[in-house]
Scaffold this motif. Structure first.
Motif, PDB file in Angstrom:
ATOM      1  N   LEU A 127       6.368  22.824   7.288  1.00  0.00           N
ATOM      2  CA  LEU A 127       5.919  23.077   5.942  1.00  0.00           C
ATOM      3  C   LEU A 127       5.528  21.582   5.211  1.00  0.00           C
ATOM      4  N   LEU A 128       6.874  20.832   5.689  1.00  0.00           N
ATOM      5  CA  LEU A 128       6.854  19.420   4.601  1.00  0.00           C
ATOM      6  C   LEU A 128       5.632  18.496   5.322  1.00  0.00           C
ATOM      7  N   ASN A 129       5.399  18.553   6.702  1.00  0.00           N
ATOM      8  CA  ASN A 129       4.229  17.975   7.276  1.00  0.00           C
ATOM      9  C   ASN A 129       3.064  18.363   6.775  1.00  0.00           C
ATOM     10  N   ALA A 130       2.631  19.696   6.314  1.00  0.00           N
ATOM     11  CA  ALA A 130       1.583  20.281   6.011  1.00  0.00           C
ATOM     12  C   ALA A 130       1.626  19.622   4.424  1.00  0.00           C
ATOM     13  N   ARG A 131       2.370  19.517   3.678  1.00  0.00           N
ATOM     14  CA  ARG A 131       2.506  19.055   2.078  1.00  0.00           C
ATOM     15  C   ARG A 131       1.984  17.637   2.136  1.00  0.00           C
ATOM     16  N   ILE A 132       2.668  16.764   3.188  1.00  0.00           N
ATOM     17  CA  ILE A 132       2.367  15.721   3.334  1.00  0.00           C
ATOM     18  C   ILE A 132       0.944  15.195   3.617  1.00  0.00           C
ATOM     19  N   GLN A 133       0.420  15.993   4.416  1.00  0.00           N
ATOM     20  CA  GLN A 133      -1.114  15.921   5.007  1.00  0.00           C
ATOM     21  C   GLN A 133      -2.041  16.299   3.670  1.00  0.00           C
ATOM     22  N   GLU A 134      -1.526  17.272   2.826  1.00  0.00           N
ATOM     23  CA  GLU A 134      -2.398  17.732   1.977  1.00  0.00           C
ATOM     24  C   GLU A 134      -2.440  16.704   0.672  1.00  0.00           C
ATOM     25  N   GLU A 135      -1.408  15.745   0.525  1.00  0.00           N
ATOM     26  CA  GLU A 135      -1.325  14.992  -0.529  1.00  0.00           C
ATOM     27  C   GLU A 135      -2.250  13.780  -0.479  1.00  0.00           C
ATOM     28  N   PRO A 136      -3.083  13.778  -1.494  1.00  0.00           N
ATOM     29  CA  PRO A 136      -4.182  12.732  -1.412  1.00  0.00           C
ATOM     30  C   PRO A 136      -3.670  11.242  -1.643  1.00  0.00           C
ATOM     31  N   THR A 137      -2.749  10.903  -2.261  1.00  0.00           N
ATOM     32  CA  THR A 137      -2.032   9.671  -2.470  1.00  0.00           C
ATOM     33  C   THR A 137      -0.937   9.135  -1.914  1.00  0.00           C
ATOM     34  N   ALA A 138      -0.849   7.820  -1.436  1.00  0.00           N
ATOM     35  CA  ALA A 138       0.165   7.289  -0.598  1.00  0.00           C
ATOM     36  C   ALA A 138       1.306   7.497  -1.250  1.00  0.00           C
ATOM     37  N   PHE A 139       1.479   7.251  -2.750  1.00  0.00           N
ATOM     38  CA  PHE A 139       2.851   7.540  -3.461  1.00  0.00           C
ATOM     39  C   PHE A 139       3.161   8.996  -3.349  1.00  0.00           C
ATOM     40  N   GLY A 140       2.179   9.822  -3.521  1.00  0.00           N
ATOM     41  CA  GLY A 140       2.440  11.290  -3.504  1.00  0.00           C
ATOM     42  C   GLY A 140       3.238  11.514  -2.033  1.00  0.00           C
ATOM     43  N   LYS A 141       2.612  11.166  -0.921  1.00  0.00           N
ATOM     44  CA  LYS A 141       3.010  11.435   0.322  1.00  0.00           C
ATOM     45  C   LYS A 141       4.567  10.573   0.544  1.00  0.00           C
ATOM     46  N   TRP A 142       4.612   9.532   0.065  1.00  0.00           N
ATOM     47  CA  TRP A 142       6.123   8.672  -0.156  1.00  0.00           C
ATOM     48  C   TRP A 142       6.902   9.636  -1.052  1.00  0.00           C
ATOM     49  N   CYS A 143       6.602  10.233  -1.932  1.00  0.00           N
ATOM     50  CA  CYS A 143       7.623  11.084  -2.792  1.00  0.00           C
ATOM     51  C   CYS A 143       8.017  12.361  -2.156  1.00  0.00           C
ATOM     52  N   ILE A 144       7.107  12.711  -1.529  1.00  0.00           N
ATOM     53  CA  ILE A 144       7.494  14.046  -0.613  1.00  0.00           C
ATOM     54  C   ILE A 144       8.395  13.527   0.262  1.00  0.00           C
ATOM     55  N   GLU A 146      -3.069  -6.458  -2.807  1.00  0.00           N
ATOM     56  CA  GLU A 146      -4.195  -6.125  -3.336  1.00  0.00           C
ATOM     57  C   GLU A 146      -4.204  -4.525  -3.314  1.00  0.00           C
ATOM     58  N   LYS A 147      -3.924  -4.309  -2.160  1.00  0.00           N
ATOM     59  CA  LYS A 147      -3.743  -2.679  -1.789  1.00  0.00           C
ATOM     60  C   LYS A 147      -2.762  -2.178  -2.515  1.00  0.00           C
ATOM     61  N   ILE A 148      -1.706  -2.691  -2.576  1.00  0.00           N
ATOM     62  CA  ILE A 148      -0.273  -2.287  -3.314  1.00  0.00           C
ATOM     63  C   ILE A 148      -0.759  -2.087  -5.031  1.00  0.00           C
ATOM     64  N   TRP A 149      -1.270  -3.060  -5.260  1.00  0.00           N
ATOM     65  CA  TRP A 149      -1.664  -2.970  -6.744  1.00  0.00           C
ATOM     66  C   TRP A 149      -2.749  -1.988  -6.856  1.00  0.00           C
ATOM     67  N   GLU A 150      -3.640  -1.706  -6.071  1.00  0.00           N
ATOM     68  CA  GLU A 150      -4.392  -0.484  -6.336  1.00  0.00           C
ATOM     69  C   GLU A 150      -3.701   0.579  -6.469  1.00  0.00           C
ATOM     70  N   ALA A 151      -2.708   0.825  -5.650  1.00  0.00           N
ATOM     71  CA  ALA A 151      -1.576   2.136  -5.648  1.00  0.00           C
ATOM     72  C   ALA A 151      -0.977   1.941  -6.909  1.00  0.00           C
ATOM     73  N   VAL A 152      -0.506   0.909  -7.262  1.00  0.00           N
ATOM     74  CA  VAL A 152       0.069   0.995  -8.589  1.00  0.00           C
ATOM     75  C   VAL A 152      -0.819   1.464 -10.113  1.00  0.00           C
ATOM     76  N   LYS A 153      -1.886   0.926  -9.572  1.00  0.00           N
ATOM     77  CA  LYS A 153      -2.857   1.368 -10.899  1.00  0.00           C
ATOM     78  C   LYS A 153      -3.218   2.756 -10.647  1.00  0.00           C
ATOM     79  N   ALA A 172       9.128   1.476  -7.909  1.00  0.00           N
ATOM     80  CA  ALA A 172       9.541   0.192  -7.062  1.00  0.00           C
ATOM     81  C   ALA A 172      10.000   0.098  -5.869  1.00  0.00           C
ATOM     82  N   ALA A 173      10.613   1.185  -5.556  1.00  0.00           N
ATOM     83  CA  ALA A 173      11.227   1.672  -4.191  1.00  0.00           C
ATOM     84  C   ALA A 173       9.856   1.837  -3.034  1.00  0.00           C
ATOM     85  N   PHE A 174       8.659   2.484  -3.698  1.00  0.00           N
ATOM     86  CA  PHE A 174       7.615   2.755  -2.940  1.00  0.00           C
ATOM     87  C   PHE A 174       6.896   1.436  -2.860  1.00  0.00           C
ATOM     88  N   ILE A 175       6.736   0.248  -3.811  1.00  0.00           N
ATOM     89  CA  ILE A 175       6.367  -0.929  -3.597  1.00  0.00           C
ATOM     90  C   ILE A 175       6.997  -1.608  -2.450  1.00  0.00           C
TER      91      ILE A 175
END
Length: 160
Positions: free
Chosen positions: A9-26, A54-61, A41-44
């Motif tokens: 179930l956890l893996n399915a939630r992670i795969q469904e999550e569209p954002t890197a931050f969302g996956k990290w939060c799960i 540059e990619k990290i900044w895109e995720a932050v935005k 900050a921990a995610f970064i």
């Protein structure tokens, strides 16, 4: 997590999550919305090893935009997030800034730091170019003055 069902179930939630931050939060078992600045900050910090700034900044935005669009405070605005981004980016404060303002520069958003650093470089290039042109003009003037003195000297000898 020992249960294979819960893991699936956890893996399915992670795969469904569209954002890197969302996956990290799960995976970190924290809320993505609203997110706490310390979690962003921990995610970064975790992304620092695998992605360029540059990619990290895109995720932050993206995190910022999602919070503002949903009526939440922006967890990326300053504080812990700005400190982490500044430490990763390592953009030095402009030389024209007083040393005492260095920490204030580091507290600015990454994109503002990039803009100010680029403007400082442009200004430095313009000043160097103007200094070089002035030096060339002084040399040309000195050469003209030398020729004028030489011609005056030749005319004095010719008259005598």
């Amino acid at each position: 997590m020992n249960s294979p069902v819960l893991q699936a179930l956890l893996n399915a939630r992670i795969q469904e999550e569209p954002t890197a931050f969302g996956k990290w939060c799960i995976q970190a078992n924290v809320r993505a919305l609203p997110a706490a600045p310390v979690h962003v900050a921990a995610f970064i910090r975790d992304c620092e090893q695998v992605a360029p700034i540059e990619k990290i900044w895109e995720a932050v935005k993206e995190i910022s935009d999602s919070h503002l669009a949903n009526g939440f405070a922006d967890p990326t605005a300053g504080g812990a997030v700005a400190e982490v981004i500044s430490s990763i980016a390592a953009i030095p404060p402009p030389r024209s800034w007083p040393k005492a303002m260095g920490p204030r520069f580091k507290a600015l958003p990454y994109d503002v730091q990039c803009y100010l650093a680029a403007r400082e470089k442009e200004q430095d290039r313009a000043v160097r170019r103007a200094q070089n042109e002035a030096a060339d003009a002084r040399k040309a003037l000195a050469a003209i003055q030398q020729r004028g003195k030489a011609e005056d000297g030749n005319q004095s000898h010719a008259a005598a």
